[in-house]
Scaffold this motif. Structure first.
Motif, short mmCIF file in Angstrom:
data_model
loop_
_atom_site.label_atom_id
_atom_site.label_comp_id
_atom_site.label_asym_id
_atom_site.label_seq_id
_atom_site.Cartn_x
_atom_site.Cartn_y
_atom_site.Cartn_z
N ARG A 23 -10.29 13.19 32.55
CA ARG A 23 -10.65 12.05 33.04
C ARG A 23 -12.06 11.64 32.92
O ARG A 23 -12.56 10.40 32.35
CB ARG A 23 -10.11 11.40 34.31
CG ARG A 23 -8.49 11.13 34.14
CD ARG A 23 -8.19 10.83 35.81
NE ARG A 23 -7.24 11.94 36.33
CZ ARG A 23 -6.97 12.14 37.33
NH1 ARG A 23 -7.56 11.57 38.35
NH2 ARG A 23 -6.03 13.25 37.87
N ILE A 32 -12.83 11.40 29.25
CA ILE A 32 -12.56 10.04 28.65
C ILE A 32 -13.81 8.92 28.90
O ILE A 32 -14.28 8.37 28.22
CB ILE A 32 -11.32 9.64 29.18
CG1 ILE A 32 -10.19 10.82 28.54
CG2 ILE A 32 -10.96 8.31 28.85
CD1 ILE A 32 -8.75 10.37 29.10
N SER A 46 -11.46 9.39 24.64
CA SER A 46 -10.12 8.64 24.15
C SER A 46 -10.36 8.33 22.69
O SER A 46 -9.07 8.51 22.02
CB SER A 46 -10.13 7.29 24.85
OG SER A 46 -11.45 6.48 24.73
N LEU A 106 -9.05 11.48 20.81
CA LEU A 106 -7.61 11.53 20.99
C LEU A 106 -6.83 11.11 20.02
O LEU A 106 -5.63 11.52 19.79
CB LEU A 106 -7.19 10.92 22.43
CG LEU A 106 -7.74 11.73 23.70
CD1 LEU A 106 -7.20 10.97 24.91
CD2 LEU A 106 -7.36 13.14 23.70
N LEU A 109 -3.54 10.43 30.89
CA LEU A 109 -3.83 10.72 29.73
C LEU A 109 -3.03 9.88 28.94
O LEU A 109 -3.19 9.44 28.01
CB LEU A 109 -3.51 12.15 29.50
CG LEU A 109 -3.67 12.62 27.95
CD1 LEU A 109 -5.05 12.45 27.11
CD2 LEU A 109 -3.05 14.08 27.49
N ALA A 131 -4.44 6.60 28.66
CA ALA A 131 -5.51 6.40 27.73
C ALA A 131 -4.69 6.48 26.16
O ALA A 131 -5.32 5.54 25.34
CB ALA A 131 -6.24 7.67 27.78
N SER A 184 -3.37 2.94 25.60
CA SER A 184 -4.42 1.88 25.39
C SER A 184 -4.99 1.99 23.88
O SER A 184 -5.48 1.02 23.33
CB SER A 184 -5.70 2.43 26.20
OG SER A 184 -6.33 3.28 26.16
N LEU A 185 -4.89 3.15 23.26
CA LEU A 185 -5.12 3.34 21.82
C LEU A 185 -3.87 3.30 20.81
O LEU A 185 -4.14 3.49 19.82
CB LEU A 185 -5.60 4.66 21.81
CG LEU A 185 -6.92 5.26 22.48
CD1 LEU A 185 -6.97 6.74 22.37
CD2 LEU A 185 -8.10 4.31 21.71
#
Length: 395
Positions: free
Chosen positions: A87, A90, A96, A99, A114, A117, A120-121
């Motif tokens: 975390r 990130i 992120s 990733l 995770l 994250a 969000s992507l």
């Protein structure tokens, strides 16, 4: 190693390489390797700016170096610590963005944060990464379902049975424990028995849909963990034939994901973390889906930072409660404790008899069960003031 040397060793690891000379402690072997992975993320103390004692990141941005570092921290630290360091990575080095590379995804320790994250992507994720990301998300979701499903089904089924109790039961349906307790005033000491004026019986909640549950979830970026947990709980509740479960997510738009509840991974990839918030619009949609108000539970999961029409939002909540709908407001559904939230809106909801409070996943089945049975919610007895709402939130 004596106690003093052990303390010096620990302080040296905590303070990093800047303390090497002043501490007089030389690290070797495993300790030196641990110092290296800590230094790669946290670096040396910043010379200026930032929080006092904060270290600067030194991992760089290349996937190979980050992948090696991810492997190293799993070697030296337990899973709970690994997840905290991930975390931090990130936040500090933009992990992120990295990733999006499949080989890096395979190296991380998967957890709820995770998954947040990755979600969000979601829209920026290339097809080469999407399947790997889904596999990571599914692993976390499967573990959460395994942890949460059994107790949730048992607790909610019990609540449905109790809510469906009848007062003119057939002999085989009599709940003797509740019948005796309901008639204790009719105890005859000379005969050593209770005369039951009123029989309490079990209903058969599993035979048909007895309650409707609507989960209304704020998908703003700060609610990532709540979205993950709510999606898992939504899938568990949807698997119960005695419940009709609907799952709605919102930002400034409203999306009904009910038809995907058989697979919470599909639900999660149907969300879009980030953006604004229009709670009023979301509640308007939920209100339109209520056909049996007295048998409906609406759970709003939001930090209450409303971007829509505040007064209309409050009027909708009041109208739903007046119609007999059970309305629950959760500021978060996560393990993080009290979140940042809009205190004015929380106080306004509390004044309507709907105190807002944070809820951990292990407490959520009890919250749903209490709402089904129309009992006080298990959140510390918050009253209709902002102070009481704060107390419940920080419980």
């Amino acid at each position: 190693m004596n106690a003093v040397d052990e303390r010096l060793r620990r302080w040296r690891l905590v303070l990093g390489s800047d303390a090497a000379e002043s501490s007089g402690v030389a690290l070797e072997g495993r300790d030196a390797a641990i110092d290296g992975v800590l230094g790669a993320l946290y670096g040396s103390a910043r010379k200026s700016g930032g929080r006092g004692g904060e270290r600067s990141a030194g991992l760089g941005a290349s996937a190979p170096s980050v992948a090696r570092w991810l492997g190293d921290i799993r070697t030296y630290f337990p899973t709970s610590v690994v997840q905290v360091m991930q975390r931090d990575a990130i936040d500090r080095i933009g992990l992120s963005a990295l990733l999006l590379e499949p080989e890096l995804l395979e190296a991380v320790e998967a957890d709820v944060h995770l998954v947040g994250a990755l979600l969000s992507l979601n829209k920026a994720m290339p097809e080469t990464t999407r399947e790997t990301a889904r596999a990571v998300v599914r692993k976390v979701v499967d573990e959460l379902e395994k942890q949460l499903a059994t107790r949730t089904r048992a607790t909610v089924t019990g609540a449905l049975d109790r809510a469906a109790r009848i007062n003119r039961p057939r002999h085989r349906d009599i709940d003797w424990d509740r019948t005796i307790r309901a008639n204790l005033k009719n105890y005859l000491p000379e005969y050593g028995t209770v005369v039951p004026e009123r029989l309490v019986g079990y209903g058969h909640a599993a035979q048909s849909v007895k309650k409707d549950v609507i989960l209304c979830i704020d998908q703003s970026g700060s609610m990532a963990a709540s979205v993950v947990y709510a999606s898992v709980f939504g899938a568990v509740l949807a698997s119960m034939r005695s419940l009709s479960t609907r799952l709605v997510v919102f930002d400034t738009a409203v999306v009904d994901l009910t038809d995907q509840l058989d697979d919470p991974v599909d639900v999660l990839f149907g969300t879009q973390l980030g953006g604004g918030t229009d709670i009023n619009r979301a509640l308007a949609y939920c209100q339109s889906q209520i056909s049996r108000p007295a048998d409906t539970v609406v759970v709003l999961i939001s930090d209450l930072y409303e971007g829509g029409i505040r007064d209309e939002m409050l009027k909708r909540v009041a109208a739903m409660k007046a119609s007999g709908t059970q309305f629950v407001t959760l500021l978060a559904l996560s393990d993080e404790g009290a979140p940042a939230y809009d205190h004015d809106h929380a106080a306004a909801l509390a004044a309507l008899g709907t105190p807002a409070f944070a809820c951990t996943p292990d407490l959520f089945p009890d919250v749903i069960s209490a709402a089904i049975e129309k009992r006080p919610l298990p959140m510390g007895g918050a009253a209709d003031t902002a102070e009481a709402t704060d107390m419940a939130t920080h419980r």
